[in-house]
Design a protein around this motif. Structure first.
Motif, short mmCIF file in Angstrom:
data_model
loop_
_atom_site.label_atom_id
_atom_site.label_comp_id
_atom_site.label_asym_id
_atom_site.label_seq_id
_atom_site.Cartn_x
_atom_site.Cartn_y
_atom_site.Cartn_z
N GLU A 201 46.36 10.96 -38.79
CA GLU A 201 46.06 10.39 -40.55
C GLU A 201 46.58 9.44 -41.10
OE1 GLU A 201 45.67 13.45 -43.24
OE2 GLU A 201 47.37 14.42 -42.25
N SER A 202 46.53 8.15 -41.52
CA SER A 202 47.35 7.58 -41.77
C SER A 202 48.25 7.29 -43.10
CB SER A 202 46.18 6.06 -42.34
OG SER A 202 47.23 5.05 -42.83
N PRO A 203 48.83 7.15 -43.27
CA PRO A 203 49.80 7.11 -44.70
C PRO A 203 49.22 6.37 -46.42
CG PRO A 203 51.17 6.03 -43.30
CD PRO A 203 49.97 6.97 -42.16
N GLY A 204 48.32 5.37 -45.59
CA GLY A 204 47.69 4.75 -46.07
C GLY A 204 45.96 5.31 -46.51
N GLY A 205 45.68 6.63 -45.97
CA GLY A 205 44.84 6.91 -46.43
C GLY A 205 43.94 7.19 -45.66
N SER A 206 43.26 6.25 -44.56
CA SER A 206 42.19 5.87 -43.72
C SER A 206 43.06 5.38 -42.75
CB SER A 206 40.97 5.50 -44.11
OG SER A 206 40.06 5.43 -43.19
N ILE A 207 42.36 5.64 -41.92
CA ILE A 207 42.81 4.55 -40.03
C ILE A 207 40.85 3.70 -40.42
CG2 ILE A 207 43.56 6.06 -38.75
CD1 ILE A 207 41.19 6.81 -37.08
N GLY A 221 48.78 15.78 -17.11
CA GLY A 221 49.10 16.23 -18.55
C GLY A 221 49.45 14.87 -19.01
N ARG A 222 49.62 13.78 -18.08
CA ARG A 222 49.48 12.20 -19.88
C ARG A 222 48.67 11.85 -20.46
NH1 ARG A 222 52.27 8.24 -15.71
NH2 ARG A 222 50.89 9.14 -14.43
N VAL A 223 48.56 12.16 -21.82
CA VAL A 223 47.36 10.99 -22.62
C VAL A 223 47.38 10.24 -23.33
CG1 VAL A 223 45.51 11.83 -23.78
CG2 VAL A 223 46.47 13.81 -22.48
N ALA A 224 46.82 9.24 -23.34
CA ALA A 224 47.07 8.04 -24.12
C ALA A 224 46.02 7.39 -24.76
CB ALA A 224 47.45 7.06 -23.78
N VAL A 225 46.33 8.04 -26.66
CA VAL A 225 44.98 7.18 -27.00
C VAL A 225 45.24 6.05 -27.99
CG1 VAL A 225 43.69 8.09 -28.94
CG2 VAL A 225 44.89 9.61 -27.53
N MET A 226 44.12 5.28 -27.92
CA MET A 226 44.54 3.55 -29.10
C MET A 226 43.78 4.11 -29.79
SD MET A 226 44.88 0.26 -27.26
CE MET A 226 42.97 -0.74 -27.52
N PHE A 227 43.58 3.38 -30.83
CA PHE A 227 42.75 2.96 -32.13
C PHE A 227 43.26 2.11 -33.08
CE2 PHE A 227 46.72 6.07 -33.53
CZ PHE A 227 46.61 5.72 -34.92
N ARG A 235 45.27 -3.72 -40.24
CA ARG A 235 44.95 -3.31 -39.34
C ARG A 235 45.33 -4.12 -37.96
NH1 ARG A 235 39.36 -0.97 -41.76
NH2 ARG A 235 39.92 -0.97 -43.75
N ASP A 236 46.18 -2.97 -37.01
CA ASP A 236 46.79 -3.68 -35.99
C ASP A 236 46.52 -1.84 -35.17
OD1 ASP A 236 48.26 -5.47 -36.70
OD2 ASP A 236 48.78 -4.49 -38.16
N MET A 237 46.68 -1.80 -33.91
CA MET A 237 46.19 -1.32 -32.72
C MET A 237 47.17 -0.39 -32.46
SD MET A 237 43.00 -1.83 -32.45
CE MET A 237 42.97 -0.76 -30.87
N TYR A 238 47.48 1.16 -32.56
CA TYR A 238 48.43 1.82 -32.14
C TYR A 238 48.16 2.73 -31.17
CZ TYR A 238 51.03 0.79 -36.62
OH TYR A 238 52.02 -0.32 -37.39
N LEU A 239 48.76 3.32 -30.43
CA LEU A 239 49.06 4.19 -28.85
C LEU A 239 49.34 5.35 -29.52
CD1 LEU A 239 47.85 3.74 -26.44
CD2 LEU A 239 50.73 3.23 -26.23
N LEU A 240 48.70 6.39 -28.93
CA LEU A 240 49.70 7.75 -28.94
C LEU A 240 49.99 8.44 -27.90
CD1 LEU A 240 46.38 9.37 -32.14
CD2 LEU A 240 49.57 8.68 -31.84
N ARG A 241 50.89 8.88 -27.66
CA ARG A 241 51.21 9.39 -25.77
C ARG A 241 51.75 11.14 -26.24
NH1 ARG A 241 52.63 5.10 -23.29
NH2 ARG A 241 53.63 3.27 -24.12
N SER A 242 50.40 11.65 -25.05
CA SER A 242 51.16 13.40 -25.00
C SER A 242 51.41 12.93 -23.59
CB SER A 242 49.82 14.03 -25.06
OG SER A 242 50.11 15.38 -25.11
N SER A 250 53.36 12.44 -29.52
CA SER A 250 54.43 10.91 -30.11
C SER A 250 54.01 10.56 -31.48
CB SER A 250 55.00 10.41 -29.58
OG SER A 250 53.73 9.36 -29.15
N ALA A 251 54.19 10.02 -31.93
CA ALA A 251 54.67 8.93 -33.10
C ALA A 251 54.08 8.23 -32.01
CB ALA A 251 55.64 8.75 -33.72
N ALA A 252 52.69 7.81 -33.33
CA ALA A 252 52.05 6.51 -33.35
C ALA A 252 53.02 4.85 -33.58
CB ALA A 252 50.94 6.37 -34.04
N GLU A 253 52.63 4.26 -32.32
CA GLU A 253 53.55 3.54 -31.79
C GLU A 253 51.88 1.91 -32.32
OE1 GLU A 253 55.21 3.65 -28.04
OE2 GLU A 253 54.68 5.57 -28.21
N LYS A 254 52.63 0.87 -32.69
CA LYS A 254 51.96 -0.20 -33.04
C LYS A 254 52.08 -1.45 -32.05
CE LYS A 254 51.68 -4.15 -35.73
NZ LYS A 254 52.49 -5.44 -36.98
#
Length: 254
Positions: A201-207, A221-227, A235-242, A250-254
């Motif tokens: 969830e974005s600290p700005g209120g919305s992705i 078990g590796r998972v990657a999610v881009m949004f 409005r930039d692309m960010y990546l989450l990793r598990s 993990s924390a979202a990475e720009k």
């Protein structure tokens, strides 16, 4: 390492060009295998938003036409295709502008997801799931994946599977004010699923409200999610990793 890469390209209202490439070491080849005929919707609506998945030597296809979801398969590397099967269920299908069915395959199990609602067009919608355990010959509908009704009404989602039976589905979620990123995960080829998990969830209120997320699965078990995020007007692309099958990220990475 051997990887199969597939590309589905619409050509006209009903024809699908299927391209396949095999990557092994530094060897790369690409073949135009065929143009497949796709069944239109019951009201004559043209097929849209085709998606492909590969498991073993079978190529699986899903697409939408009007409010109908169809699936087909090729068991000879795209030379011939089975007659498209309309998946059971009704409702208004989110289709177009990157909205539409998603398909994934692991072993003999094939899964299709799509967002449908009674009204559709952003008024309502849930992530529906269909599952086949015989390589797409027969299908059964499953309960929708989002646990808050109509929270997936934006219609943007993604699905991926890995050979070990892991499956992930992520979507843009509106269960609260502001767009969030949610997901569910399975370790038994979609037979059972984790609880809904808030992935970001974005600290700005919305992705970003209009860009679809993408999920990919790797080994162990590796998972990657881009949004697409929305922070302070950017409005930039960010990546989450598990590394644990989507249990934590993990924390979202720009």
């Amino acid at each position: 390492m051997r990887t199969t890469v597939c590309l589905a390209v619409m050509g006209g209202a009903r024809r699908l060009s299927y391209h396949s490439s095999m990557i092994e070491g530094v060897t790369f080849a690409i073949l135009l295998l065929m143009a497949a005929e796709m069944t239109p919707g019951p009201d004559g609506a043209p097929p849209r938003q085709p998606q492909l998945a590969v498991s073993g030597g079978t190529v699986h296809l899903a697409y939408g036409a009007g409010n109908a979801v169809f699936a087909s398969a090729s068991r000879d590397e795209g030379t011939t295709w089975s007659k498209a099967i309309r998946l059971p269920g009704d409702g208004v299908l989110s289709l177009g502008m990157r909205r539409g069915p998603r398909i994934a395959a692991t072993g003999r199990t094939v899964l299709v997801t799509a967002v449908l609602g009674a009204k559709g067009k952003g008024a309502d919608g849930d992530v529906r799931l269909w599952r086949s355990t015989d390589e797409g010959r027969t299908w059964a509908a499953a309960p929708h994946l989002n646990d808050v009704p109509d929270s997936a009404r934006e219609g943007l989602h993604s699905m991926a599977a890995s050979p070990d039976g892991s499956v992930a589905v992520v979507w843009l979620d509106l269960r609260k004010k502001g767009m969030r990123l949610y997901g569910v995960f399975s370790r038994d080829a979609g037979k059972t699923w984790s609880p809904n998990r808030l992935l970001y969830e974005s600290p700005g209120g919305s992705i970003c409200e209009c860009c679809h997320p993408t999920v990919a699965l790797g080994e162990k078990g590796r998972v990657a999610v881009m949004f697409r995020n929305s922070l302070a007007g950017n409005r930039d692309m960010y990546l989450l990793r598990s590394a644990d099958g989507g249990a934590t990220f993990s924390a979202a990475e720009k």
